[in-house]
Design a protein around this motif. Structure first.
Motif, PDB file in Angstrom:
ATOM      1  N   PHE A  84     -66.026   0.265  18.429  1.00 18.15           N
ATOM      2  CA  PHE A  84     -65.507  -0.732  18.129  1.00 18.15           C
ATOM      3  C   PHE A  84     -66.340  -2.159  18.352  1.00 18.15           C
ATOM      4  CE2 PHE A  84     -61.686   1.723  18.478  1.00 18.15           C
ATOM      5  CZ  PHE A  84     -61.341   1.830  17.079  1.00 18.15           C
ATOM      6  N   ASN A  96     -62.897  -7.658   5.663  1.00 16.63           N
ATOM      7  CA  ASN A  96     -61.679  -7.647   6.454  1.00 16.63           C
ATOM      8  C   ASN A  96     -60.778  -6.460   5.901  1.00 16.63           C
ATOM      9  OD1 ASN A  96     -62.430  -9.686   7.997  1.00 16.63           O
ATOM     10  ND2 ASN A  96     -60.889 -11.281   7.129  1.00 16.63           N
ATOM     11  N   GLY A  97     -60.277  -5.567   6.892  1.00 16.34           N
ATOM     12  CA  GLY A  97     -59.334  -4.525   6.744  1.00 16.34           C
ATOM     13  C   GLY A  97     -59.422  -3.631   5.613  1.00 16.34           C
ATOM     14  N   ALA A 155     -52.905  -5.077  11.995  1.00 20.96           N
ATOM     15  CA  ALA A 155     -52.923  -3.614  11.815  1.00 20.96           C
ATOM     16  C   ALA A 155     -53.730  -2.991  13.000  1.00 20.96           C
ATOM     17  CB  ALA A 155     -53.612  -3.250  10.526  1.00 20.96           C
ATOM     18  N   ARG A 156     -52.712  -2.809  14.035  1.00 21.10           N
ATOM     19  CA  ARG A 156     -53.525  -2.568  15.372  1.00 21.10           C
ATOM     20  C   ARG A 156     -53.280  -1.245  15.722  1.00 21.10           C
ATOM     21  NH1 ARG A 156     -52.720  -8.247  18.515  1.00 21.10           N
ATOM     22  NH2 ARG A 156     -53.744  -9.594  16.954  1.00 21.10           N
ATOM     23  N   ILE A 157     -54.011  -0.689  16.309  1.00 12.05           N
ATOM     24  CA  ILE A 157     -53.736   0.533  17.318  1.00 12.05           C
ATOM     25  C   ILE A 157     -54.352   0.301  18.802  1.00 12.05           C
ATOM     26  CG2 ILE A 157     -54.405   2.818  17.882  1.00 12.05           C
ATOM     27  CD1 ILE A 157     -54.467   3.594  14.978  1.00 12.05           C
ATOM     28  N   MET A 174     -51.358  -2.957  -1.900  1.00  9.05           N
ATOM     29  CA  MET A 174     -50.291  -3.356  -1.046  1.00  9.05           C
ATOM     30  C   MET A 174     -49.030  -3.509  -2.239  1.00  9.05           C
ATOM     31  SD  MET A 174     -51.313  -5.879   1.980  1.00  9.05           S
ATOM     32  CE  MET A 174     -49.798  -5.676   2.595  1.00  9.05           C
ATOM     33  N   ILE A 209     -58.720   0.199   5.875  1.00  9.59           N
ATOM     34  CA  ILE A 209     -57.292   0.468   5.879  1.00  9.59           C
ATOM     35  C   ILE A 209     -57.118   1.395   4.612  1.00  9.59           C
ATOM     36  CG2 ILE A 209     -54.997  -0.127   6.138  1.00  9.59           C
ATOM     37  CD1 ILE A 209     -55.652  -2.697   7.568  1.00  9.59           C
ATOM     38  N   LEU A 257     -50.128   4.474   9.898  1.00  6.11           N
ATOM     39  CA  LEU A 257     -51.517   3.813   9.691  1.00  6.11           C
ATOM     40  C   LEU A 257     -52.726   4.688   9.994  1.00  6.11           C
ATOM     41  CD1 LEU A 257     -53.015   0.984   9.981  1.00  6.11           C
ATOM     42  CD2 LEU A 257     -52.523   0.713  12.371  1.00  6.11           C
ATOM     43  N   ALA A 285     -46.931  -6.385   7.341  1.00  8.58           N
ATOM     44  CA  ALA A 285     -47.450  -6.699   5.977  1.00  8.58           C
ATOM     45  C   ALA A 285     -46.732  -7.965   5.335  1.00  8.58           C
ATOM     46  CB  ALA A 285     -46.915  -5.409   5.332  1.00  8.58           C
ATOM     47  N   ARG A 343     -49.097  -1.334  15.522  1.00  9.52           N
ATOM     48  CA  ARG A 343     -48.132  -2.057  15.079  1.00  9.52           C
ATOM     49  C   ARG A 343     -48.850  -2.642  13.715  1.00  9.52           C
ATOM     50  NH1 ARG A 343     -49.235  -8.324  17.671  1.00  9.52           N
ATOM     51  NH2 ARG A 343     -49.543  -7.163  19.563  1.00  9.52           N
ATOM     52  N   LEU A 344     -48.054  -2.903  12.517  1.00  4.93           N
ATOM     53  CA  LEU A 344     -48.351  -3.326  11.375  1.00  4.93           C
ATOM     54  C   LEU A 344     -47.538  -4.363  11.077  1.00  4.93           C
ATOM     55  CD1 LEU A 344     -50.285  -2.031   8.931  1.00  4.93           C
ATOM     56  CD2 LEU A 344     -48.215  -0.965   7.990  1.00  4.93           C
ATOM     57  N   TYR A 360     -57.024   4.645   9.147  1.00  9.32           N
ATOM     58  CA  TYR A 360     -58.403   3.862   9.012  1.00  9.32           C
ATOM     59  C   TYR A 360     -59.321   4.795   8.685  1.00  9.32           C
ATOM     60  CZ  TYR A 360     -61.419   0.023   9.447  1.00  9.32           C
ATOM     61  OH  TYR A 360     -62.282  -1.073   9.218  1.00  9.32           O
ATOM     62  N   GLN A 393     -42.544  -5.360   9.704  1.00  5.55           N
ATOM     63  CA  GLN A 393     -43.250  -4.857  10.776  1.00  5.55           C
ATOM     64  C   GLN A 393     -42.776  -3.884  11.465  1.00  5.55           C
ATOM     65  OE1 GLN A 393     -43.691  -8.427  13.477  1.00  5.55           O
ATOM     66  NE2 GLN A 393     -42.734  -6.882  15.004  1.00  5.55           N
ATOM     67  N   PHE A 404     -57.600  -3.628  12.761  1.00 11.06           N
ATOM     68  CA  PHE A 404     -58.022  -2.949  11.650  1.00 11.06           C
ATOM     69  C   PHE A 404     -58.032  -4.019  10.458  1.00 11.06           C
ATOM     70  CE2 PHE A 404     -57.175   1.067  13.909  1.00 11.06           C
ATOM     71  CZ  PHE A 404     -58.363   1.350  14.056  1.00 11.06           C
ATOM     72  N   ALA A 405     -57.002  -4.905  10.745  1.00 11.40           N
ATOM     73  CA  ALA A 405     -57.012  -6.037   9.665  1.00 11.40           C
ATOM     74  C   ALA A 405     -58.082  -7.381   9.771  1.00 11.40           C
ATOM     75  CB  ALA A 405     -55.557  -6.654   9.788  1.00 11.40           C
ATOM     76  N   SER A 406     -58.833  -7.109  10.846  1.00 12.11           N
ATOM     77  CA  SER A 406     -59.740  -8.337  11.095  1.00 12.11           C
ATOM     78  C   SER A 406     -61.072  -7.766  11.499  1.00 12.11           C
ATOM     79  CB  SER A 406     -59.295  -9.476  11.954  1.00 12.11           C
ATOM     80  OG  SER A 406     -58.966  -9.054  13.180  1.00 12.11           O
ATOM     81  N   PHE A 431     -52.433  -7.326   5.144  1.00  8.12           N
ATOM     82  CA  PHE A 431     -51.807  -7.036   6.435  1.00  8.12           C
ATOM     83  C   PHE A 431     -52.225  -8.166   7.377  1.00  8.12           C
ATOM     84  CE2 PHE A 431     -52.039  -2.638   4.392  1.00  8.12           C
ATOM     85  CZ  PHE A 431     -50.761  -2.565   4.728  1.00  8.12           C
ATOM     86  N   TYR A 470     -57.435  -2.633  19.046  1.00 11.66           N
ATOM     87  CA  TYR A 470     -58.351  -2.901  17.591  1.00 11.66           C
ATOM     88  C   TYR A 470     -57.386  -3.368  16.747  1.00 11.66           C
ATOM     89  CZ  TYR A 470     -62.469  -3.253  14.937  1.00 11.66           C
ATOM     90  OH  TYR A 470     -63.434  -3.810  14.119  1.00 11.66           O
TER      91      TYR A 470
END
Lengths: 364, 364, 364
Positions: free
Chosen positions: B63, C69-70, A43-45, C125, C73, C59, A23, A20-21, C61, A361, A63-65, A40, A61
């Motif tokens: 992770f 953070n992020g 931004a998850r996988i 972005m 990406i 996406l 923005a 998911r993403l 990474y 999204q 990736f945005a945090s 973001f 996970y």
């Protein structure tokens, strides 16, 4: 349903790669000062599946945090689904408290959850028993601390959470939902807890009300009552949450908050409801196949009071207006206008900020 | 074998998505103070495969240990397997030293490796030549520093490592393993090295013995001798490692450690041995297909001495008791009780901590 | 084409898992002091695909540059390809400026881009419109700040970028490319910008010329002119970029740089050119199928001047010699020797460092 999914020939292993993403961009007016910008939000996988029929696994996970150790880990668990009366899940996942919190951020009616989400306990490491049917659901678990809390010499905090829901009506087009949740937390050796909320907007990261760290805390608990209903394209949802903080120095504090929200899907689809949480909107007309997607209007009033017993976190009320567009089942575009009616007390006393924010999204 | 795996139609590219999750909880008694709690010990996703028959690749990320640049990268390499006498691997991977270290953390008999693992050189960036057959294996390589060491103006350290193993018996049910390893490290412009060990428990992160940073170090080397054997459900394994630190100021220091461990699989399976390292346990009866999995009992004594030549790191001995349950080939649940018999010298002189810890694991 | 790729049976969703790994080692001579060592330059996994025919997502990474953070990406976006005249992309991606920057790091002629890449705007972005045909391409977008810039109380910076390219000849074996780019940036509430460059080498992380933070900046813009051509195994490429920084205190500054590079593929293959950027080299003879791969020689001169209007960033010129070996379409090994001819002014006045560096890469 999208994502890379594969089943082995003997059927003993099936797995799926999801993502998911979100923005976001936001523009702020009024006080306190909040910086316009973009980010973001998520931004998850995720990698999930089922092994040998009865063992579910997931690792997701964000990736945005990233940052400190394991901070971006969201859902990461192993579940046993082989018992008739309940599933057993162990790992890191959402503590089962609050309809708003438990509804996936892909599917919430607005871009950000309501102010009382300050009381949600977030994801924690723990073990949970749960079950769901068409008309009821329950979940209860024991939880340690969040992943990022690595104690060193201090014992981590722990807690226990339980939630039950009842849906006397749930036929796919109409539903009525009632829910009750209880969350108890012992703060461990740190003895601290804090509650705060942004203006239902994440980009600037500025909190409008904030208790700061409350010290000498023995434990605290949250009680929440949930109500939701749907009738074709119409949906309503509300919650009331109260929180009691027990302090070793005797000055206990009570905080509470509530929200009420309503949505209407102009294009006639029905917002899904399943397993005691809200689902998303599946457009019946798809952009890319000659259609125009689904359109939804939304309205919310929310309130949160973080001032009590000498703790001056402040109180805020906010009105939010939203539009959602779902061009395909995997996409969502949202625009929200948040009007904070007034902040009473706390670090931003008398401020009345407002926010205009948009999101694009994809999620599957 | 699980995971998402795909082969292209022409067979020129095959790849696999793997993962593992280890969720731990630990409770501590005695001194030094260690905080009870929970954590993800490892939360990894890996992407690996083969291109054009002779080129292997892998990228794995943990992770649970993100943070500074590239810190979570574990295995990340390219290997050429087209030569008859050896494979060539370049990238980041385990330096070939110590049976305990080289055995995957999915498969170690206990949740944590023995005290002498303080001497393992970890993963480093480098280039390695290696080969394995049923009865012997060898590997030797030149290694730079760990990924996270970004020098700036300082030259990074480097090292050379070699290991050979011989298995006079290895028929799938019985095996005898002998191994010898040598690891040399030049500390580069930093001139520092340190050795320490936790109480065979990772959750609190507190070290019980610790040399701190030893300065003015020119170089150091480790020598290790390995012994292991299996007979049906029985397995034994032991190692002795000695380390010599050469200092520019003349006071060289010698440290050493050893362990001996034994396991017995109650349900009769055989612990696997292959390519000079220990494998895991594959249950012949599977939970989810009407079975009960495999059960294993384990016992270990380990010892580590980090005091010499005026460096007072301390010495520790520990006894560990373990139970492992393997419900399916991809799952493992473990409970370990670590009894540190006594710490002599160092920052925690005379302490006798003990640990009870549990793990749930999926891996494929 | 490698990677895990899956299409759903109804064709409504196709996705691909890609990856790349670049393992570098470098050795430095001369001043300033730069530490020899090794690193992963890039370690990426990407998840991309198409949903419902007209919606592209990605996406990606980079595990080699995690941290705040992020930060890791790279490409993360949603694109709509259903309009005839243009695609619309929203998310985080490369600002369309500079041929050298827009060419994938997998495919650049040398391990690192030329000195004037100091002026590239990087990934931001934003939202972009673009289109490509065989003979021309254009892209223009509005961009916010980089992902890692989380404003707090400060408004983020923003910018607008446009680029057009024309290829009067482009028949797969011969091409001529002309390009023009314009990049404008408002620095937001911070009012700062800085430009610097390493010695076309990333391992040590030491900059040889550096303006530091230039303060009181209202905005700045870059203008770039591009030229490239290919004739069978021969390729040439050059760019000139000028940058004007407008300061609120009146002292505006002008910086500029250029490079010219040429490559020759000994084994006769043709370097690819498509959509206004350079592609890679596909060997016609493959190692692993009895072949020897493709071999390429390369030469570059580059120059960058960061001193003007009282800002003493320094000026540098560098000559780079390179060899590339492509054993398969997914692999590349490179060796580069960078000879910095002289640094004039700035923190490293009169220094003349040189670098020898090597890379092994897999990418698909």
């Amino acid at each position: 349903k999208g994502g890379i999914g594969v089943k082995t020939r003997d059927g003993k292993f099936e797995s799926k790669l999801g993502g998911r993403l979100q923005a976001d961009a936001a523009s702020y007016s009024g006080q306190p000062e909040m910086g316009d910008g973009s980010e973001f939000r998520r931004a998850r996988i995720s990698y999930s599946g089922t092994m040998y029929n009865v063992w579910d696994f997931k690792l997701e996970y964000d990736f945005a945090s990233t940052g400190s150790n394991g901070r971006g880990i969201t859902d990461a668990y192993l579940a046993y689904t082989g018992f008739e009366p309940m599933d057993i899940t162990v790992g890191n996942f959402k503590t089962p408290f609050s309809l708003d919190y438990l509804t996936s951020a892909n599917n919430t009616l607005f871009m950000e959850r309501a102010l009382p989400n300050a009381f949600s306990s977030g994801r924690k490491m723990g073990i949970m028993a749960s079950n769901e049917t068409t008309h009821w659901s329950w979940a209860t678990g024991i939880f340690g601390d969040s992943i990022t809390n690595k104690g060193g010499q201090n014992d981590e905090g722990w807690g226990a959470t339980a939630r039950g829901t009842w849906a006397p009506i749930n036929d796919g087009v109409h539903f009525v939902h009632l829910g009750l949740g209880l969350n108890y937390r012992d703060t461990g050796d740190s003895g601290k807890v804090g509650f705060d909320s942004e203006a239902e907007s994440h980009v600037s990261g500025v909190s409008i009300i904030d208790t700061g760290d409350i010290t000498s805390v023995a434990d605290y608990y949250n009680i929440g009552a949930e109500l939701a209903a749907g009738h074709g394209p119409y949906s309503v949802q509300g919650e009331y949450i109260t929180t009691k903080v027990n302090r070793n120095n005797g000055k206990d504090a009570d905080f509470d908050g509530w929200y009420l929200q309503a949505g209407y899907i102009l294009t006639g689809e029905t917002r899904q409801y399943k397993n005691g949480v809200m689902g998303g909107v599946k457009p019946s007309s798809i952009v890319g196949e000659g259609g125009y997607g689904a359109w939804e209007l939304a309205l919310r009033y929310s309130s949160l009071d973080l001032s009590d017993a000498g703790i001056d976190g402040g109180e805020a009320d906010a009105m939010t207006y939203g539009v959602n567009w779902y061009p395909t089942p995997t996409l969502r575009f949202s625009a929200n206008y948040v009007d904070v009616l007034e902040v009473d007390g706390g670090p931003n006393d008398n401020d009345e900020p407002s926010v205009f924010q948009v999101r694009s999204q994809w999620a599957f």
